[in-house]
Write a protein that holds these residues in place. Structure first.
Motif, PDB file in Angstrom:
ATOM      1  N   MET B  34       4.304  32.663   4.016  1.00  0.00           N
ATOM      2  CA  MET B  34       5.455  32.923   4.876  1.00  0.00           C
ATOM      3  C   MET B  34       6.544  33.664   4.106  1.00  0.00           C
ATOM      4  SD  MET B  34       4.385  31.852   7.690  1.00  0.00           S
ATOM      5  CE  MET B  34       5.643  31.553   8.923  1.00  0.00           C
ATOM      6  N   GLN B  37       5.636  37.319   4.186  1.00  0.00           N
ATOM      7  CA  GLN B  37       5.964  37.912   5.487  1.00  0.00           C
ATOM      8  C   GLN B  37       7.464  38.141   5.610  1.00  0.00           C
ATOM      9  OE1 GLN B  37       2.331  35.959   8.122  1.00  0.00           O
ATOM     10  NE2 GLN B  37       4.392  35.845   8.928  1.00  0.00           N
ATOM     11  N   ALA B  38       8.239  37.128   5.213  1.00  0.00           N
ATOM     12  CA  ALA B  38       9.693  37.260   5.326  1.00  0.00           C
ATOM     13  C   ALA B  38      10.197  38.382   4.428  1.00  0.00           C
ATOM     14  CB  ALA B  38      10.372  35.933   4.963  1.00  0.00           C
ATOM     15  N   ARG B  40       8.546  41.047   3.504  1.00  0.00           N
ATOM     16  CA  ARG B  40       8.186  42.306   4.164  1.00  0.00           C
ATOM     17  C   ARG B  40       9.166  42.620   5.285  1.00  0.00           C
ATOM     18  NH1 ARG B  40       6.897  44.023   9.561  1.00  0.00           N
ATOM     19  NH2 ARG B  40       5.347  45.663   9.488  1.00  0.00           N
ATOM     20  N   ASP B  41       9.495  41.593   6.077  1.00  0.00           N
ATOM     21  CA  ASP B  41      10.355  41.820   7.236  1.00  0.00           C
ATOM     22  C   ASP B  41      11.793  42.133   6.846  1.00  0.00           C
ATOM     23  OD1 ASP B  41       8.336  41.415   9.101  1.00  0.00           O
ATOM     24  OD2 ASP B  41       8.597  39.241   9.080  1.00  0.00           O
TER      25      ASP B  41
END
Lengths: 258, 95
Positions: B34, B37-38, B40-41
Motif C-alpha cells: 500500500m 501505491q500511495a 506512486r499516487d
C-alpha cells in the motif's frame, strides 16, 4: 408558444451509441470519484481517487471526441447538453459514493470488468477504438490493482471494515448484470469485430472477483434480480443530481469557453 | 478503543535510468504494497518516475542534529578536497 431548450439531439448509430455508453460510464464514475476530493480518509487516498477520476474523465473525452466526429458534435456538447434520458452510462457508475469501502467495492467491480474489456478492444477492427483502448487499459490496470489491494485490506482488516466492505458489495452486486448486457446495436458491432463481446469476458471477471474476495475473506453476493436500464436512459434518481452540477454552466451559458 | 497509528514510509523516486533514487517525501500506509501505491499516487503524478522505493521511516538511522558541528563543520576548511585546482587544457572541452 414555443419552448427553447439547450438540449441537443444525437443521431445514435450503433457505433455512436456504444461510444456514448463507454464515455458516459467513464464521465459519471469520474465525476463521482471527484466528489472525494478533499473528503477522502487520508491525503494519500485523496490524491489516488483524484488521479483515477482524472484518468476516467480523460477516457471519456477521447470517446466523446470520437463519437462527436461521427455525428457532427463536439465533446462539450455531448457531455453537457444531453439530458438524463440521453445518458447511456451503467447504473453502477451513478450510485452514491457511500463510505470509502462502498466506493472501493464499486471501483473494484467496475475495474474488474472494464480492464479486460479494454485489453480485448485493443485488437478492435476500428483503429481509433484500438488506440483509445491501448491508452485506457494501462490506466484501468492500475485502477483494478488499487481497488483490489484496498478491498483485500478492508475485508481482512477490522470487524468494522469487513462489515462495511461486505455491505458495499451487497448493495452494488445487483448492478453488475448490466456489464454483460448486449442489445441489437452492440451485437452488430461485436459481429463486425469493432467491440469485444462482454459474454466472453464474464468467466474472467467472475474468477477475478472470486480470487480477490477469497483473499479479502469476503462473501460473494448471491446472483438474483439484476438492475437494468442505464443503457437505454432509464436511470436512478441520482443521475439528475449529478448532471445538474456537471452541466449547469453550459446550460446557463451554452458554448461558454474558458 | 485505541487504534495503532498508520506506519510512515519514506519515498525514493528514480526519474531516469542511470540516476540514483532520490528522496521525494513520505506517505502513510498500512504495509509495503500500500505504501508503494500511495507513493506512486502522490509523488509520480507528473511523469517524475520510472521506479519507486519505499522504506519504513523507522528503519532509517539519522545523525543527531546536536552532532552537526562535530560531524560537518571541519570539512568547511578543507577546500582542497574540491576538484577546483586543476588547469584543464582548452582542447579537453567539456568534461
Amino acid at each position: 408558444m414555443s419552448v427553447t431548450t439547450t438540449s441537443i439531439a444525437v443521431d445514435e448509430t450503433p457505433l455512436v451509441l456504444h461510444l456514448l455508453r463507454r464515455a458516459d460510464d467513464a464521465l459519471i464514475l469520474g465525476h463521482r470519484l471527484s466528489e472525494w476530493t478533499g473528503n477522502a480518509p487520508t491525503l494519500e487516498e485523496d490524491l489516488a481517487l483524484a488521479n483515477i477520476a482524472l484518468d476516467l474523465i480523460g477516457q471519456s473525452r477521447a470517446l466523446f471526441d470520437y463519437a462527436g466526429s461521427l455525428c457532427g458534435l463536439d465533446e462539450d456538447q455531448l457531455a453537457y447538453r444531453r439530458d438524463a434520458r440521453q445518458y447511456r452510462n451503467l447504473l453502477i457508475t451513478e450510485q452514491l459514493n457511500g463510505d470509502f469501502a462502498c466506493t472501493i467495492a464499486r471501483q473494484f467491480l467496475y475495474s474488474a470488468f472494464i480492464d479486460p474489456y479494454w485489453r480485448e478492444a485493443m485488437s478492435s477492427s476500428d483503429a481509433t477504438i484500438a488506440a483509445i483502448a491501448a491508452k485506457a487499459e494501462k490506466e484501468t490496470a492500475y485502477h483494478l490493482r488499487h481497488a483490489s489491494e484496498w478491498l483485500i485490506r478492508l475485508g481482512d482488516g477490522t470487524g468494522e471494515s469487513h462489515r462495511r466492505a461486505q455491505a458495499g458489495l451487497e448493495e452494488l452486486w445487483p448492478f453488475t448484470g448490466e456489464f454483460f448486457e448486449v442489445d441489437a446495436p452492440d451485437q452488430s458491432l461485436i459481429d463486425a469485430g469493432t467491440i469485444p463481446d462482454p459474454a466472453e469476458l464474464h468467466d474472467g471477471w467472475s474468477s477475478r472477483i472470486n480470487t480477490i474476495l477469497a483473499r479479502a475473506t469476503l462473501t460473494r453476493p448471491k446472483d438474483s434480480w439484476m438492475q437494468t436500464g442505464g443503457r437505454t436512459g432509464r436511470h436512478s434518481e441520482h443521475l439528475g443530481h449529478i448532471l445538474a452540477e456537471l452541466q449547469y454552466l453550459q446550460r446557463s451559458h451554452p458554448g461558454a469557453k474558458w | 478503543m485505541t487504534e495503532a497509528p498508520t506506519p510512515l514510509w519514506e519515498v525514493f523516486v528514480r526519474s531516469r535510468n542511470g540516476l540514483a533514487h532520490k528522496h521525494a517525501g513520505s506517505v502513510h500506509a498500512a504495509d509495503a504494497q500500500m505504501a508503494l501505491q500511495a507513493a506512486r499516487d502522490v509523488y509520480t503524478r507528473r511523469g517524475e518516475g520510472l521506479s519507486v522505493w519505499v522504506v519504513p521511516s523507522n528503519a532509517i538511522t539519522a545523525s543527531d542534529p546536536a552532532d552537526r558541528e562535530m560531524l560537518f563543520e571541519p570539512t568547511g576548511s578543507k577546500i582542497y578536497r574540491h576538484p577546483t585546482f586543476y588547469e584543464v587544457p582548452d582542447e579537453v572541452g567539456h568534461m
